[in-house]
Design a protein around this motif. Structure first.
Motif, PDB file in Angstrom:
ATOM      1  N   UNK A 284      87.564  90.242  34.265  1.00 16.42           N
ATOM      2  CA  UNK A 284      86.905  90.293  35.577  1.00 16.42           C
ATOM      3  C   UNK A 284      87.878  89.734  36.602  1.00 16.42           C
ATOM      4  N   UNK A 285      88.287  90.600  37.532  1.00 20.37           N
ATOM      5  CA  UNK A 285      89.288  90.242  38.534  1.00 20.37           C
ATOM      6  C   UNK A 285      88.666  90.248  39.926  1.00 20.37           C
ATOM      7  N   UNK A 286      89.377  89.671  40.887  1.00 16.47           N
ATOM      8  CA  UNK A 286      88.886  89.620  42.258  1.00 16.47           C
ATOM      9  C   UNK A 286      89.446  88.391  42.949  1.00 16.47           C
ATOM     10  N   UNK A 287      89.346  88.362  44.266  1.00 15.95           N
ATOM     11  CA  UNK A 287      89.850  87.221  45.023  1.00 15.95           C
ATOM     12  C   UNK A 287      88.846  86.075  44.970  1.00 15.95           C
ATOM     13  N   UNK A 288      89.296  84.878  45.366  1.00 15.11           N
ATOM     14  CA  UNK A 288      88.403  83.726  45.420  1.00 15.11           C
ATOM     15  C   UNK A 288      87.243  84.039  46.366  1.00 15.11           C
ATOM     16  N   UNK A 289      86.018  83.760  45.925  1.00 15.18           N
ATOM     17  CA  UNK A 289      84.848  84.048  46.752  1.00 15.18           C
ATOM     18  C   UNK A 289      84.286  85.441  46.526  1.00 15.18           C
ATOM     19  N   UNK A 290      84.831  86.179  45.541  1.00 15.47           N
ATOM     20  CA  UNK A 290      84.363  87.552  45.292  1.00 15.47           C
ATOM     21  C   UNK A 290      83.033  87.582  44.552  1.00 15.47           C
ATOM     22  N   UNK A 467      86.610  94.846  38.656  1.00 19.46           N
ATOM     23  CA  UNK A 467      87.048  94.141  39.864  1.00 19.46           C
ATOM     24  C   UNK A 467      85.840  93.910  40.762  1.00 19.46           C
ATOM     25  N   UNK A 468      85.768  92.707  41.359  1.00 20.52           N
ATOM     26  CA  UNK A 468      84.662  92.394  42.267  1.00 20.52           C
ATOM     27  C   UNK A 468      85.166  92.122  43.678  1.00 20.52           C
ATOM     28  N   UNK A 470      83.182  90.787  47.365  1.00 18.77           N
ATOM     29  CA  UNK A 470      81.978  90.384  48.112  1.00 18.77           C
ATOM     30  C   UNK A 470      80.701  90.557  47.291  1.00 18.77           C
ATOM     31  N   UNK A 471      80.759  90.107  46.044  1.00 14.32           N
ATOM     32  CA  UNK A 471      79.570  90.090  45.199  1.00 14.32           C
ATOM     33  C   UNK A 471      79.219  91.399  44.528  1.00 14.32           C
ATOM     34  N   UNK A 472      80.033  92.436  44.743  1.00 12.55           N
ATOM     35  CA  UNK A 472      79.761  93.753  44.153  1.00 12.55           C
ATOM     36  C   UNK A 472      80.919  94.195  43.266  1.00 12.55           C
ATOM     37  N   UNK A 473      80.629  95.119  42.353  1.00 14.15           N
ATOM     38  CA  UNK A 473      81.689  95.719  41.543  1.00 14.15           C
ATOM     39  C   UNK A 473      82.397  96.767  42.403  1.00 14.15           C
ATOM     40  N   UNK A 474      83.707  96.610  42.567  1.00 16.30           N
ATOM     41  CA  UNK A 474      84.457  97.559  43.402  1.00 16.30           C
ATOM     42  C   UNK A 474      85.419  98.413  42.585  1.00 16.30           C
ATOM     43  N   UNK A 475      85.510  98.167  41.284  1.00 11.80           N
ATOM     44  CA  UNK A 475      86.377  98.993  40.449  1.00 11.80           C
ATOM     45  C   UNK A 475      86.192  98.682  38.977  1.00 11.80           C
ATOM     46  N   UNK A 476      86.366  99.705  38.143  1.00 12.32           N
ATOM     47  CA  UNK A 476      86.302  99.525  36.695  1.00 12.32           C
ATOM     48  C   UNK A 476      87.396 100.378  36.075  1.00 12.32           C
ATOM     49  N   UNK A 477      88.272  99.751  35.290  1.00  9.26           N
ATOM     50  CA  UNK A 477      89.433 100.460  34.759  1.00  9.26           C
ATOM     51  C   UNK A 477      89.607 100.197  33.271  1.00  9.26           C
ATOM     52  N   UNK A 486      96.382  98.577  41.912  1.00 10.46           N
ATOM     53  CA  UNK A 486      94.996  99.095  41.865  1.00 10.46           C
ATOM     54  C   UNK A 486      93.986  97.955  41.922  1.00 10.46           C
ATOM     55  N   UNK A 487      94.256  96.889  41.140  1.00  6.55           N
ATOM     56  CA  UNK A 487      93.328  95.752  41.116  1.00  6.55           C
ATOM     57  C   UNK A 487      93.241  95.086  42.483  1.00  6.55           C
ATOM     58  N   UNK A 488      94.388  94.927  43.138  1.00  7.35           N
ATOM     59  CA  UNK A 488      94.404  94.276  44.447  1.00  7.35           C
ATOM     60  C   UNK A 488      93.701  95.128  45.490  1.00  7.35           C
ATOM     61  N   UNK A 489      93.912  96.449  45.421  1.00  5.91           N
ATOM     62  CA  UNK A 489      93.238  97.355  46.373  1.00  5.91           C
ATOM     63  C   UNK A 489      91.723  97.210  46.252  1.00  5.91           C
ATOM     64  N   UNK A 490      91.215  97.185  45.014  1.00  4.31           N
ATOM     65  CA  UNK A 490      89.772  96.996  44.798  1.00  4.31           C
ATOM     66  C   UNK A 490      89.317  95.604  45.230  1.00  4.31           C
TER      67      UNK A 490
END
Length: 501
Positions: A284-290, A467-468, A470-477, A486-490
């Motif tokens: 599970x990836x994403x920025x801090x606060x995702x 990838x998350x 703002x609290x939502x799933x934005x990508x699945x790979x 790709x992960x950063x874009x999501x």
């Protein structure tokens, strides 16, 4: 090389059952950043505690600005111009930012009254320098962990020190906060400050440091220029051997679906759906606060859900507390091992067995022999460096504490193991051991969710990556289709993968 502003020479320090420092040395030069590297337990923190007077040295010498010194404690060393920014925050949530920065040395009038306006003004200048967007009148408890770390850094800057020690300063910082910190480090370097930079993030060492000192098992291994080495060379100095492969992912045939989450909404989480198979690692990836940690806590029962369905082994569950989560077979290893994961005043044995006492009990009585056997098995399996199982866990290094935290979750024999930042603040050698353990349990069919801010870790260890944003799933790979771009874009919400829903 210029004359060192600070020299620690052949320092020795022993504690009951362990020699923490064995002729360890460190030089700090004015206008330069010295990286202090080594595995967890190498003696880095102990060396800094000896320097600042928290521990008395057994042998060796400390010279500061050309003269021998022996500090009685942190206040003594601070007044001499040596500040330390600890990895564990020493702040009071109920006070304002300004009160935390100037605690014990408030600006006062000749009559002893606190000059609040002066104090707030000086604190605001420090916050501006670090690009912190809060008023210094804000209560510290309202800040994120990363922002609190910046306040700790501001506090050190307020002493106008000649030597500043930074112990894992970026551990809880966002990329933007890290950039602000590096800008300040460059300013301090130009002002002639000597900086000791302790970090497990080797990329940062090459970005911000000038020199490197390596410790191993409490011993001085060597000092070199950053420009004269590379990552592989550093790792070999730190662990005493080559690490052939940093992320040892194994291929395992996945079983049927173990966990299914449908439309889950709760604190910081919006309409999240995904599934997890037996023997699979879902990164599970994403920025801090995702919302990654919030999602894990909703699944585990530590945060309430508003709507949605959680199916475990084709049975709908509704955990409303961590106890519920454990009872259903979900173990969560927190990103904050000291705050949520461990009881620092208890022993290794007590921490490890704490959540599994029902499994170690018969007719309401703890079977102490079974407990000792299980704990000793995990100490051996995890290669936990501790004199005995009865050692107070607060005395162990960060990497060994982390191994105990993971073992604690595994002792409950979960169906789903959630690892939230399992290698944060852990050295490269201990990381490799943790990865090998994760693989071991994956091969035995355990379903694992790996939450990590380190993209190479997620890419290197996961079978699939979610990838998350703002609290939502934005990508699945699938792992083989994913890359950092790709992960950063999501992660920043620029790309939505159609399969994510």
């Amino acid at each position: 090389m210029t004359q060192a502003i600070l020299q620690l020479s052949e320092i020795e320090k022993a504690f009951p059952g362990v020699k923490a420092l064995d002729r360890a040395s460190l030089n700090v030069y004015p206008g330069r950043v010295m990286a202090l590297l080594g595995e967890n337990g190498a003696g880095k923190s102990t060396l800094m505690k000896v320097l600042t007077g928290i521990h008395a040295l057994d042998a060796g010498s400390i010279h500061y600005q050309g003269s021998p010194v022996s500090f009685k404690g942190p206040r003594d060393s601070q007044q001499a111009g040596i500040s330390i920014i600890h990895q564990e925050l020493n702040l009071i949530p109920e006070l304002t930012i300004a009160e935390n920065i100037f605690l014990g040395r408030e600006f006062t009038s000749p009559l002893g009254r606190v000059q609040w306006n002066t104090m707030y003004h000086e604190a605001d200048l420090l916050l501006k320098r670090l690009n912190v967007k809060h008023s210094s009148k804000t209560l510290l408890g309202e800040l994120s962990l990363g922002e609190q770390q910046m306040v700790e850094i501001a506090k050190a800057l307020s002493f106008e020190s000649k030597v500043i020690i930074m112990d894992e300063p970026t551990d809880a910082l966002t990329d933007t906060e890290t950039e602000s910190l590096f800008k300040v480090i460059n300013e301090l370097r130009e002002q002639g400050c000597g900086i000791v930079y302790i970090s497990h993030r080797l990329k940062e060492i090459f970005e911000i440091c000038d020199d490197i000192t390596v410790l191993r098992d409490g011993k001085f291994i060597g000092e070199c220029l950053v420009s004269d080495t590379d990552e592989d060379g550093l790792i070999e100095m730190m662990v005493g051997r080559k690490l052939e492969e940093q992320y040892p992912r194994i291929e395992v045939s996945h079983g049927d679906t173990c966990l299914e989450v449908i439309g889950l909404t709760g604190s910081g989480v919006h309409d999240v759906s995904f599934n997890l198979k037996r023997g699979e690692i879902l990164g599970v990836s994403g920025l801090m606060g995702a919302g990654r940690t919030e999602l894990m806590k909703v699944i585990y029962g530590a945060l309430p859900s508003v709507r949605g369905v959680i199916n475990l082994d084709n049975k709908t569950i509704n955990p409303v507390s961590p106890q519920d989560g454990l009872a259903n077979g979900i173990a969560y290893i927190s990103e904050d091992r000291k705050g949520d994961g461990l009881v620092l005043g208890l022993s290794v044995k007590e921490n490890m067995s704490l959540c599994a006492l029902d499994k170690l009990s018969k007719n309401g009585r703890i079977q102490h022999n079974d407990e000792v056997i299980a704990v000793d098995d995990f100490i051996k399996l995890f290669n936990i460096k501790t004199p005995t199982r009865e050692q107070i866990i607060g005395n162990l290094s960060g990497g060994n504490q982390q191994k105990v935290a993971i073992a604690k979750g595994l002792m409950t024999k979960p169906k789903v193991l959630i690892l939230d930042e399992p290698t944060r603040g852990v050295d490269v050698g201990a990381k490799k051991e943790i990865y090998q353990l994760i693989n071991k349990f994956k091969a035995e069919g355990m379903s694992i969710i790996l939450v990590s801010s380190e993209m190479p870790e997620v890419l290197g260890m996961s079978d699939r990556i979610m990838v998350m944003h703002e609290g939502r799933v934005s990508g699945m790979f699938e792992a083989k289709e994913a890359d950092q771009e790709k992960l950063l874009a999501c992660a920043v919400g620029k790309q939505i993968n159609e399969e994510a829903a």
